[in-house]
Design an enzyme around this catalytic site. Structure first.
Site, PDB file in Angstrom:
ATOM      1  N   HIS A  58      -2.883   3.217   6.208  1.00 14.74           N
ATOM      2  CA  HIS A  58      -3.033   3.701   4.834  1.00 14.74           C
ATOM      3  C   HIS A  58      -3.274   5.208   4.885  1.00 14.74           C
ATOM      4  O   HIS A  58      -4.316   5.663   5.354  1.00 14.74           O
ATOM      5  CB  HIS A  58      -4.199   3.001   4.137  1.00 14.74           C
ATOM      6  CG  HIS A  58      -3.992   1.527   3.968  1.00 14.74           C
ATOM      7  ND1 HIS A  58      -3.312   0.991   2.895  1.00 14.74           N
ATOM      8  CD2 HIS A  58      -4.345   0.479   4.759  1.00 14.74           C
ATOM      9  CE1 HIS A  58      -3.277  -0.337   3.027  1.00 14.74           C
ATOM     10  NE2 HIS A  58      -3.889  -0.667   4.150  1.00 14.74           N
ATOM     11  N   HIS A 177       0.289  -9.775   2.957  1.00 17.32           N
ATOM     12  CA  HIS A 177      -1.175  -9.808   2.951  1.00 17.32           C
ATOM     13  C   HIS A 177      -1.551 -11.215   2.483  1.00 17.32           C
ATOM     14  O   HIS A 177      -1.510 -11.517   1.298  1.00 17.32           O
ATOM     15  CB  HIS A 177      -1.709  -8.739   1.986  1.00 17.32           C
ATOM     16  CG  HIS A 177      -3.189  -8.760   1.774  1.00 17.32           C
ATOM     17  ND1 HIS A 177      -3.997  -7.701   2.115  1.00 17.32           N
ATOM     18  CD2 HIS A 177      -4.022  -9.689   1.242  1.00 17.32           C
ATOM     19  CE1 HIS A 177      -5.258  -7.979   1.808  1.00 17.32           C
ATOM     20  NE2 HIS A 177      -5.284  -9.188   1.267  1.00 17.32           N
ATOM     21  N   HIS A 230      -2.610  -8.371   9.382  1.00 17.63           N
ATOM     22  CA  HIS A 230      -4.022  -8.586   9.768  1.00 17.63           C
ATOM     23  C   HIS A 230      -4.464 -10.057   9.804  1.00 17.63           C
ATOM     24  O   HIS A 230      -5.394 -10.462   9.110  1.00 17.63           O
ATOM     25  CB  HIS A 230      -4.962  -7.775   8.884  1.00 17.63           C
ATOM     26  CG  HIS A 230      -4.649  -7.745   7.417  1.00 17.63           C
ATOM     27  ND1 HIS A 230      -4.407  -8.879   6.662  1.00 17.63           N
ATOM     28  CD2 HIS A 230      -4.562  -6.698   6.557  1.00 17.63           C
ATOM     29  CE1 HIS A 230      -4.175  -8.534   5.413  1.00 17.63           C
ATOM     30  NE2 HIS A 230      -4.272  -7.220   5.317  1.00 17.63           N
ATOM     31  N   ASN A 276     -11.154  -6.358   4.326  1.00 13.41           N
ATOM     32  CA  ASN A 276     -10.315  -7.452   3.839  1.00 13.41           C
ATOM     33  C   ASN A 276      -9.071  -7.553   4.720  1.00 13.41           C
ATOM     34  O   ASN A 276      -8.300  -6.580   4.800  1.00 13.41           O
ATOM     35  CB  ASN A 276      -9.905  -7.188   2.391  1.00 13.41           C
ATOM     36  CG  ASN A 276      -9.145  -8.342   1.778  1.00 13.41           C
ATOM     37  OD1 ASN A 276      -8.841  -9.330   2.421  1.00 13.41           O
ATOM     38  ND2 ASN A 276      -8.814  -8.208   0.506  1.00 13.41           N
ATOM     39  N   ASP A 303      -4.598  -1.201  10.448  1.00 15.95           N
ATOM     40  CA  ASP A 303      -5.047  -1.304   9.054  1.00 15.95           C
ATOM     41  C   ASP A 303      -6.027  -0.159   8.754  1.00 15.95           C
ATOM     42  O   ASP A 303      -7.051  -0.350   8.093  1.00 15.95           O
ATOM     43  CB  ASP A 303      -5.680  -2.663   8.754  1.00 15.95           C
ATOM     44  CG  ASP A 303      -5.861  -2.911   7.245  1.00 15.95           C
ATOM     45  OD1 ASP A 303      -5.355  -2.101   6.445  1.00 15.95           O
ATOM     46  OD2 ASP A 303      -6.527  -3.896   6.883  1.00 15.95           O
TER      47      ASP A 303
END
Length: 428
Positions: A58, A177, A230, A276, A303
């Protein structure tokens, strides 16, 4: 460009060799190499790997430059040994059009610390109701091949099927996700003994596993590629293992923090551990390590989720979810996988460079350390041990769960197409 001679490096952890870089390319690999006028880097037995590739980063730009920018994020990537990162689409505005993905791609081109490949949103505004401009993003200058609503789940089965059908036409992949939203309303941490004792809303494993099960069946039905972001539970591992045994085109990633940390840390109520999917149990951690070792989980992805101080330094319930990870990823993998004997350095190169480059179609990355290949390389001092100090991070944010923790390994040099982006642990 000048020549660089890396002397005495353990290529993929093997016997020491010399590597000669000439311009953007590896010219020669062997023993006793010399090159007149070359800059010499004494590796002294450090491990030389192909430049790392992160399929899940990100960078926050555009829209949240208070937490990260393409410049600061790629500097963090270079510090961690990465030569390419894939930038997630949950920016402001969302990267759901050719214009936005091209903006992110061009920023990466301008800054030059690593290659930046944008990931396009699956749905308009990440709202899960209407497919985004997948074809236009693929045909843009950015050449998007990976699409994800990461941060949100594509929970509508019809939309997910359509996305899988669409990307199949050009060999793309949908990165999911996996989080059933109805099962995670109000969730604050892993659902289990610790959440019950602390009185925090639980995020059950089945919320991840049910989506993965549905999506691998959709991928099989369509004959398309799905990637699981993830992955965090032992049950998810078994579903992916089953799907692969059927020949379904599924790949999966695990984060460094899910390989090391457990939900027991939430007892501190320190929001740095809020993420998360959430930190899971010791049983899950061990299952994830074994799955990464045996290839059920294909890759490690960071992540990397930077947040400004005010979004994390608050009460648990109000804190943002996420951790920075680019600058510590390789150290955590060494701690959990190499030093435990589960992977050798060739295996690390496979999981953190070769396969992520293949999944994301990152041209020139994840290539062998051999003559004629692009000089995208990372040199690692594997004997080093030191405490993590976020004050020295290149990232704009400091929300690391490893502050003060001793971890092994330190990236000393990173080269992007023969150009040094990190020298002796310092950014160029």
């Amino acid at each position: 460009m000048s020549k660089i001679l890396i002397r005495g490096a353990k290529v993929l952890g093997g016997e020491p060799q010399d590597v000669l870089i000439d311009g953007e390319t590896i010219a020669e690999v062997g023993s006793g190499l010399s090159a007149e006028g070359a800059e010499v880097v004494e590796a002294d037995g450090q491990v030389l790997l192909p430049g790392l590739v992160d399929l899940h980063t990100h960078l926050r730009e555009p829209g949240r430059e208070d937490s990260e920018t393409v410049l600061t994020g790629t500097r963090a990537a270079a510090s961690g040994g990465f030569t390419a990162v894939f930038a997630m689409a949950n920016t402001f505005p969302v990267a759901d059009t050719a214009g936005v993905v091209e903006q992110v791609w061009r920023l990466g081109q301008e800054h030059g610390y690593c290659d930046v490949q944008p990931i396009g949103a699956v749905t308009v505004g990440l709202e899960g109701r209407k497919l985004a401009e997948l074809g236009a993003m693929h045909e843009s200058a950015a050449g998007v091949t990976v699409f994800s609503d990461d941060g949100k789940c594509v929970d509508d089965a019809v939309i997910m099927r359509r996305a899988l059908e669409y990307v199949k036409a050009f060999g793309g992949v949908v990165a999911q996700h996996a989080q059933e939203p109805r099962l995670t309303e109000g969730a604050q941490m892993n659902e289990g003994v610790v959440s019950a004792e602390l009185g925090l809303g639980g995020w059950p494993a089945v919320a991840e596993e049910s989506i993965i099960a549905r999506d691998v069946l959709l991928a099989e039905h369509v004959g398309s590629r799905v990637h699981i972001c993830h992955l965090s539970t032992a049950g998810s591992v078994e579903i992916v293992r089953w799907a692969k045994s059927r020949g379904i085109q599924v790949t999966a990633e695990v984060t460094p923090h899910h390989l090391l940390l457990t939900d027991e840390l939430v007892r501190t109520y320190n929001p740095v551990y809020k993420v998360n999917p959430p930190l899971r149990t010791e049983r899950d951690v061990l299952a994830l390590r074994e799955a990464l070792a045996d290839g059920t989980i294909d890759i490690v992805a960071t992540d990397h989720a930077p947040h400004p101080h005010e979004d994390k330094d608050c009460e648990w319930a109000a804190a943002a979810m996420g951790m920075v990870g680019l600058e510590t990823a390789l150290s955590v993998v060494q701690e959990t996988m190499v030093d435990t004997g589960l992977l050798d350095w060739a295996g690390v190169a496979d999981r953190m460079s070769v396969k992520p480059a293949q999944i994301g179609q990152a041209t020139g990355h994840g290539r062998p350390v051999s003559a004629g290949e692009p000089a995208n390389l990372t040199l690692v001092d594997t004997e080093y041990r030191g405490q993590v100090d976020p004050a020295g991070f290149a990232s704009r944010s400091r929300n690391t769960p490893y502050q003060g923790r001793e971890l092994p390994g330190r990236v000393t040099h990173t080269w992007l197409r023969g150009k040094a982006t990190l020298v002796d642990g310092k950014l160029t």
